[in-house]
Motif scaffolding. Structure first.
Motif, PDB file in Angstrom:
ATOM      1  N   ILE A   5      38.114 -29.555  52.471  1.00  0.00           N
ATOM      2  CA  ILE A   5      36.873 -28.934  52.075  1.00  0.00           C
ATOM      3  C   ILE A   5      36.566 -27.570  52.504  1.00  0.00           C
ATOM      4  O   ILE A   5      36.569 -27.684  53.951  1.00  0.00           O
ATOM      5  CB  ILE A   5      35.550 -29.683  52.444  1.00  0.00           C
ATOM      6  CG1 ILE A   5      35.957 -31.445  51.821  1.00  0.00           C
ATOM      7  CG2 ILE A   5      34.024 -29.583  51.845  1.00  0.00           C
ATOM      8  CD1 ILE A   5      35.063 -32.605  52.855  1.00  0.00           C
ATOM      9  N   ALA A   6      35.900 -26.755  52.239  1.00  0.00           N
ATOM     10  CA  ALA A   6      35.481 -25.403  52.304  1.00  0.00           C
ATOM     11  C   ALA A   6      34.668 -24.520  52.017  1.00  0.00           C
ATOM     12  O   ALA A   6      34.293 -25.058  50.323  1.00  0.00           O
ATOM     13  CB  ALA A   6      36.780 -23.883  52.443  1.00  0.00           C
ATOM     14  N   SER A   7      34.121 -24.095  52.630  1.00  0.00           N
ATOM     15  CA  SER A   7      32.682 -23.152  52.581  1.00  0.00           C
ATOM     16  C   SER A   7      32.892 -21.178  52.207  1.00  0.00           C
ATOM     17  O   SER A   7      33.783 -21.341  53.493  1.00  0.00           O
ATOM     18  CB  SER A   7      31.224 -23.528  53.443  1.00  0.00           C
ATOM     19  OG  SER A   7      31.855 -23.194  54.941  1.00  0.00           O
ATOM     20  N   GLY A   8      31.784 -21.041  51.486  1.00  0.00           N
ATOM     21  CA  GLY A   8      32.660 -19.933  51.402  1.00  0.00           C
ATOM     22  C   GLY A   8      31.015 -18.530  51.701  1.00  0.00           C
ATOM     23  O   GLY A   8      30.328 -19.628  50.563  1.00  0.00           O
ATOM     24  N   ARG A   9      31.223 -17.893  52.766  1.00  0.00           N
ATOM     25  CA  ARG A   9      29.999 -16.616  52.731  1.00  0.00           C
ATOM     26  C   ARG A   9      29.692 -16.398  52.235  1.00  0.00           C
ATOM     27  O   ARG A   9      28.437 -16.437  51.224  1.00  0.00           O
ATOM     28  CB  ARG A   9      30.386 -16.426  53.800  1.00  0.00           C
ATOM     29  CG  ARG A   9      28.848 -15.724  54.725  1.00  0.00           C
ATOM     30  CD  ARG A   9      29.115 -15.006  55.657  1.00  0.00           C
ATOM     31  NE  ARG A   9      27.999 -14.780  56.648  1.00  0.00           N
ATOM     32  CZ  ARG A   9      27.703 -15.047  57.594  1.00  0.00           C
ATOM     33  NH1 ARG A   9      27.718 -16.012  57.549  1.00  0.00           N
ATOM     34  NH2 ARG A   9      26.710 -14.570  58.255  1.00  0.00           N
ATOM     35  N   SER A  10      29.989 -15.062  51.719  1.00  0.00           N
ATOM     36  CA  SER A  10      29.573 -13.808  51.089  1.00  0.00           C
ATOM     37  C   SER A  10      29.724 -14.391  48.644  1.00  0.00           C
ATOM     38  O   SER A  10      29.206 -13.823  48.246  1.00  0.00           O
ATOM     39  CB  SER A  10      29.963 -12.535  50.467  1.00  0.00           C
ATOM     40  OG  SER A  10      31.428 -12.406  50.656  1.00  0.00           O
ATOM     41  N   THR A  11      30.445 -15.865  48.888  1.00  0.00           N
ATOM     42  CA  THR A  11      31.330 -16.404  47.892  1.00  0.00           C
ATOM     43  C   THR A  11      30.076 -17.302  47.250  1.00  0.00           C
ATOM     44  O   THR A  11      30.004 -17.899  45.826  1.00  0.00           O
ATOM     45  CB  THR A  11      32.919 -16.779  47.314  1.00  0.00           C
ATOM     46  OG1 THR A  11      32.748 -17.151  48.755  1.00  0.00           O
ATOM     47  CG2 THR A  11      33.699 -15.586  48.059  1.00  0.00           C
TER      48      THR A  11
END
Length: 389
Positions: free
Chosen positions: A371-377
């Motif tokens: 699971i990964a979260s994207g900041r500016s995306t």
């Protein structure tokens, strides 16, 4: 060298040490998150499936696992606007054995304010209602300024504690001044009441992350990464104390995780310096730089995704590097000393400026997904492990 994981099967067919092969398929679970400061996982509602939890800018949310990939994940709000500033971290773990995770969060994210605890930092235990799809009750706990990271830690006697790490010490300016105080909470029987805590003087002047060093049935210690390196803290009869052992010394470290090369040999993976450009592996007397081509590396995990009997490394960074890339990469080792690693791309179709990531088995097939979260995306992504037998 970077190789797309779609080519992984062909490459591994020539390497006898690999008994199984794998690839990943990325899926965007939410394309409208704000920042995605921290991700966690666990069974929130007790249905036997692993859910996703997210500390976003102003909301703490969880996504109900639908059980099948073609069905939609349902988003529920745990808490909203806990402080005037942003939320910044989350910890989720089943600490009482009832099959449902307990959740703690850090908020009041104001890293430039190191003197006034009313304007910087906050720690909450989130008390769950009977219907966990409804808003939870925030229980405010003690805090120091610039709260930044937290972990549930299991002690040798089986009891759990909540470890909370600030970024700065009180009154600190530019990483100079007072040392950071690590807060370790004992979990009371009545969790809506007062939580006792211990303040541990780390004598580290700017810290970024911490890692519980747990093996089955035993707590080895707690590693803390920061401006001065990685220091190990141990829990004894008188509580937590520095061990005097530095896993990394005289090098700034932002992220720290430990992994296994074999049953008898561990390694340490770091991102250096804080918000750094280098992914580094320490094993025995070796220091191996895996890449120096990232910018603001901010996410790290070690786990055996491929059933090799040894761990791989997953790393993410959030700012475009010299080639304009952000993303998530996985590194596969091939030697006993931890010196040789190959880099692979998880999914080239999905663009992600990675803020945080964790490994977990979301579909119950026994293989770890990511699971990964994207900041500016502004996206929350699951990379499904497609391991081939």
């Amino acid at each position: 060298m970077r190789t797309p994981l779609l080519l992984f099967i062909a490459l591994l067919s020539t390497v006898k040490t690999f008994s199984q092969t794998a690839t990943f398929n990325g899926e965007v679970i939410d394309e409208k998150i704000s920042i995605g400061y921290g991700v966690a996982s666990g069974d929130v509602d007790g249905d036997g499936k692993t859910d996703i939890l997210l500390a976003d800018k102003k909301e703490i949310v969880w996504y109900k696992n639908p059980g099948k990939r073609e069905k939609q994940w349902i988003r529920y709000v745990i808490g909203k606007d806990l402080t005037e500033q942003d939320n910044v971290c989350i910890a989720a773990r089943d600490i009482d054995g009832d099959g449902k995770v307990e959740v703690a969060v850090g908020a009041g994210w104001n890293p430039s304010e190191t003197k006034n605890p009313k304007q910087s930092g906050a720690v909450f235990y989130m008390a769950a209602p009977d219907d966990r799809t409804r808003p939870w009750e925030p229980v405010r706990l003690h805090h120091e300024v610039t709260i930044h990271r937290m972990q549930w830690v299991k002690k040798a006697d089986g009891a759990f504690q909540l470890s909370v790490l600030p970024l700065h010490g009180e009154g600190n300016v530019g990483g100079e001044g007072a040392g950071v105080k690590l807060i370790v909470f004992d979990v009371p029987e009545k969790r809506i009441g007062i939580w006792g805590y211990e303040l541990l003087e780390t004598n580290m002047h700017m810290t970024h992350n911490l890692q519980p060093m747990e093996v089955p049935g035993r707590m080895l210690g707690l590693s803390v990464a920061g401006k001065e390196g990685v220091q190990v803290f141990l829990n004894g009869a008188d509580g937590w104390a520095p061990s005097g052992n530095w896993m990394v010394a005289d090098k700034g470290v932002g992220e720290i995780r430990t992994g296994s090369l074999s049953k008898n040999q561990l390694f340490t993976a770091t991102i250096e310096p804080m918000h750094g450009s280098s992914l580094v592996v320490y094993s025995k007397d070796n220091r191996t730089v895996l890449t120096e081509k990232i910018k603001e590396g901010h996410a790290l995990a070690c786990a055996d995704f491929f059933g090799q009997g040894r761990d791989q490394i997953v790393m993410g960074w959030r700012n475009p590097n010299v080639t304009g890339e952000t993303g998530v990469r996985i590194y596969v080792g091939s030697d006993a000393e931890g010196k040789k690693w190959q880099e692979y791309t998880l999914d080239e179709k999905i663009k992600i400026a990675c803020e945080d990531l964790i490994p977990t088995d979301l579909d119950g097939d026994g293989d770890l997904d990511i699971i990964a979260s994207g900041r500016s995306t502004h996206n929350l992504v699951v990379y499904w492990n497609q391991k081939k037998k």
